[in-house]
Design a protein around this motif. Sequence first.
Motif, PDB file in Angstrom:
ATOM      1  N   TRP A  28       7.371   5.076 -86.280  1.00 26.17           N
ATOM      2  CA  TRP A  28       8.338   4.987 -87.475  1.00 26.17           C
ATOM      3  C   TRP A  28       8.259   4.206 -88.628  1.00 26.17           C
ATOM      4  CZ3 TRP A  28       9.169   9.954 -87.797  1.00 26.17           C
ATOM      5  CH2 TRP A  28       9.632  10.731 -86.703  1.00 26.17           C
ATOM      6  N   LEU A  29       7.852   2.797 -88.010  1.00 24.12           N
ATOM      7  CA  LEU A  29       7.667   1.685 -88.827  1.00 24.12           C
ATOM      8  C   LEU A  29       6.596   1.570 -89.642  1.00 24.12           C
ATOM      9  CD1 LEU A  29       9.939  -1.063 -86.737  1.00 24.12           C
ATOM     10  CD2 LEU A  29      10.622   0.167 -88.935  1.00 24.12           C
ATOM     11  N   SER A  30       5.598   2.389 -89.106  1.00 24.68           N
ATOM     12  CA  SER A  30       3.987   2.183 -89.706  1.00 24.68           C
ATOM     13  C   SER A  30       3.803   3.550 -90.434  1.00 24.68           C
ATOM     14  CB  SER A  30       2.976   1.995 -88.539  1.00 24.68           C
ATOM     15  OG  SER A  30       2.998   3.178 -87.793  1.00 24.68           O
TER      16      SER A  30
ATOM     17  N   GLY B 268      11.462  -0.234 -96.067  1.00 24.76           N
ATOM     18  CA  GLY B 268      11.837   0.848 -97.410  1.00 24.76           C
ATOM     19  C   GLY B 268      11.659   2.228 -96.437  1.00 24.76           C
ATOM     20  N   ARG B 269      11.077   2.265 -95.242  1.00 23.51           N
ATOM     21  CA  ARG B 269      11.185   3.572 -94.608  1.00 23.51           C
ATOM     22  C   ARG B 269      12.550   3.994 -94.302  1.00 23.51           C
ATOM     23  NH1 ARG B 269       5.589   1.600 -93.027  1.00 23.51           N
ATOM     24  NH2 ARG B 269       4.332   2.727 -94.231  1.00 23.51           N
ATOM     25  N   LYS B 270      12.963   5.278 -94.154  1.00 27.97           N
ATOM     26  CA  LYS B 270      14.045   5.586 -93.524  1.00 27.97           C
ATOM     27  C   LYS B 270      13.759   6.598 -92.238  1.00 27.97           C
ATOM     28  CE  LYS B 270      16.051   5.016 -97.474  1.00 27.97           C
ATOM     29  NZ  LYS B 270      16.854   3.860 -97.615  1.00 27.97           N
TER      30      LYS B 270
ATOM     31  N   TYR C 147       2.015  -1.521 -91.197  1.00 26.75           N
ATOM     32  CA  TYR C 147       3.479  -1.894 -91.327  1.00 26.75           C
ATOM     33  C   TYR C 147       4.046  -2.212 -92.754  1.00 26.75           C
ATOM     34  CZ  TYR C 147       3.401  -1.753 -86.156  1.00 26.75           C
ATOM     35  OH  TYR C 147       3.415  -1.320 -85.054  1.00 26.75           O
ATOM     36  N   GLN C 148       2.872  -2.213 -93.834  1.00 37.10           N
ATOM     37  CA  GLN C 148       3.487  -2.616 -95.168  1.00 37.10           C
ATOM     38  C   GLN C 148       4.403  -1.477 -95.652  1.00 37.10           C
ATOM     39  OE1 GLN C 148       0.379  -3.716 -97.767  1.00 37.10           O
ATOM     40  NE2 GLN C 148       0.561  -5.757 -97.054  1.00 37.10           N
TER      41      GLN C 148
ATOM     42  N   TYR D  56       7.257  -7.113 -89.123  1.00 39.40           N
ATOM     43  CA  TYR D  56       7.394  -5.976 -88.013  1.00 39.40           C
ATOM     44  C   TYR D  56       6.173  -5.676 -87.046  1.00 39.40           C
ATOM     45  CZ  TYR D  56      10.650  -4.242 -91.682  1.00 39.40           C
ATOM     46  OH  TYR D  56      11.911  -4.641 -92.482  1.00 39.40           O
ATOM     47  N   TYR D  57       5.133  -5.990 -87.630  1.00 37.31           N
ATOM     48  CA  TYR D  57       4.114  -6.018 -86.810  1.00 37.31           C
ATOM     49  C   TYR D  57       4.247  -7.040 -85.628  1.00 37.31           C
ATOM     50  CZ  TYR D  57      -0.954  -6.803 -85.001  1.00 37.31           C
ATOM     51  OH  TYR D  57      -1.898  -6.816 -84.086  1.00 37.31           O
TER      52      TYR D  57
END
Length: 168
Positions: free
Chosen positions: A66-68, A109-111, A104-105, A2-3
Amino acid sequence: MYYEAISQCTQSLKLVEGWLNKTVAFAEAKNVDVDSILNGRLAPDMKPLIYQVQSACDYVKAGAAWLSGQRPPEHEDNEKTVEELRARIRKTVDFAQSVPQEQYQGAAGRKVSLSWAPGKVLGGKDYLLQMTIPNVYFHIAMVYAILRNSGVDVGKRDFLGAVNFVDA
């Protein structure tokens, strides 16, 4: 992943600032109104170059946020000049680069909710691969195409930027 993906999108967005510099030089050399280029489009139903830069920035900052696990910063879509577009790019880059890799860990699983799909969400991986990356590159490619169509001297090397070769 992601990063690194957001970092690559950010690097590509930074290239757009260089293209804007070439646009100003072209406009001055050819005595062309730079505003006509900034408002240029490839088709009548297409959004102009200014919008394409704004959208590329929006997808980079939204992906980073959002991804972080954050909310994206809000930027008004009120840019009208090259300098305002440069400032928009810099704000976006500064935000994206401020997010440390560790944040970003858990991104998978983030929505992520989408404003145009009420009640539906994407998981982090799908958001990155189906929304962020394709949209960043779509809008950056449109900026590139509008500039080429306007006569600005940008080429494939400008689009790719630096390539990190290693010893053979």
